[in-house]
Design a protein around this motif. Structure first.
Motif, PDB file in Angstrom:
ATOM      1  N   ALA A  66      34.501   1.194 -43.426  1.00 11.00           N
ATOM      2  CA  ALA A  66      34.047  -0.026 -42.735  1.00 11.00           C
ATOM      3  C   ALA A  66      32.624  -0.080 -42.989  1.00 11.00           C
ATOM      4  N   ASP A  67      32.045   1.051 -42.905  1.00 12.48           N
ATOM      5  CA  ASP A  67      30.419   1.098 -43.343  1.00 12.48           C
ATOM      6  C   ASP A  67      30.074   0.666 -44.515  1.00 12.48           C
ATOM      7  N   ARG A  68      30.877   1.303 -45.557  1.00 10.80           N
ATOM      8  CA  ARG A  68      30.773   0.974 -46.917  1.00 10.80           C
ATOM      9  C   ARG A  68      30.797  -0.551 -47.336  1.00 10.80           C
ATOM     10  N   LEU A  69      31.899  -0.985 -46.583  1.00 12.26           N
ATOM     11  CA  LEU A  69      32.054  -2.526 -46.719  1.00 12.26           C
ATOM     12  C   LEU A  69      30.922  -3.473 -46.184  1.00 12.26           C
ATOM     13  N   PHE A  70      30.240  -3.024 -45.128  1.00 13.70           N
ATOM     14  CA  PHE A  70      29.320  -3.777 -44.339  1.00 13.70           C
ATOM     15  C   PHE A  70      27.987  -3.462 -45.409  1.00 13.70           C
ATOM     16  N   ARG A 140      41.852  -2.886 -42.734  1.00 17.46           N
ATOM     17  CA  ARG A 140      42.822  -2.059 -43.647  1.00 17.46           C
ATOM     18  C   ARG A 140      42.855  -3.270 -45.046  1.00 17.46           C
ATOM     19  N   GLN A 141      43.197  -4.307 -44.783  1.00 16.31           N
ATOM     20  CA  GLN A 141      43.141  -5.236 -45.642  1.00 16.31           C
ATOM     21  C   GLN A 141      42.031  -5.464 -46.574  1.00 16.31           C
ATOM     22  N   ALA A 142      41.072  -5.712 -45.807  1.00 12.74           N
ATOM     23  CA  ALA A 142      39.647  -5.790 -46.408  1.00 12.74           C
ATOM     24  C   ALA A 142      39.350  -4.641 -47.296  1.00 12.74           C
ATOM     25  N   THR A 143      39.691  -3.378 -47.040  1.00 11.94           N
ATOM     26  CA  THR A 143      39.541  -2.254 -47.876  1.00 11.94           C
ATOM     27  C   THR A 143      40.174  -2.484 -48.951  1.00 11.94           C
TER      28      THR A 143
END
Length: 155
Positions: A66-70, A140-143
């Motif tokens: 989540a942090d990586r996506l942010f 999860r879908q975003a990842t």
């Protein structure tokens, strides 16, 4: 404030891993007794330690993704990751504002279901609305979608 949360997560993970190590040590001691009760307890403690360790590792990995996506949204200069919503004096978003933001994010995902950014924002909207299960599903879908999307850097 983000550093404080990361420190708290690291501290919590470290304490949990220390407890797992203590459980594993107790399990080995129980197994060495060579009695039926000791072996049974040793096996139970071993299973509990492995399950707990697995869950802790999965949670930390999930948080890091989540942090990586942010950070990726930040790197792409996508200011939508800094949503400004009204807050109560305690810092919580009122239910009406959270519901409206979630509806907007659901509409955006419906319009662009293959965009990981929309799913990431929807995960945040679910979390703001205190719907943790749906937040996890959306994240999860975003990842998954982000893995198939090349990284873009702004000019």
């Amino acid at each position: 404030m983000a550093v404080d949360r990361k420190f708290a997560a690291l501290l919590g993970g470290s304490v949990t891993m220390a407890a797992i190590l203590a459980l594993a040590t107790a399990a080995v001691s129980m197994l060495r007794t060579a009695t039926l009760l000791g072996i049974s307890l040793g096996i139970a403690l071993s299973v509990f330690a492995v399950m707990t360790g697995t869950l802790v590792i999965r949670q930390i990995s999930f948080g890091l993704s989540a942090d990586r996506l942010f950070r990726r949204m930040e790197a792409e200069n996508d200011a939508r990751c800094y949503v400004e919503l009204p807050r109560s004096p305690s810092g919580r978003v009122p239910a009406e504002a959270a519901a409206q933001y979630r509806t907007e994010c659901i509409s955006a995902v419906t319009a662009r279901p293959d965009d990981w950014r929309e799913w990431f924002l929807l995960a945040g909207a679910h979390q703001i609305a205190r719907d943790h299960r749906r937040a996890v599903e959306a994240l999860r879908q975003a990842t998954a979608l982000s893995r198939s999307t090349p990284v873009t850097t702004p000019p």
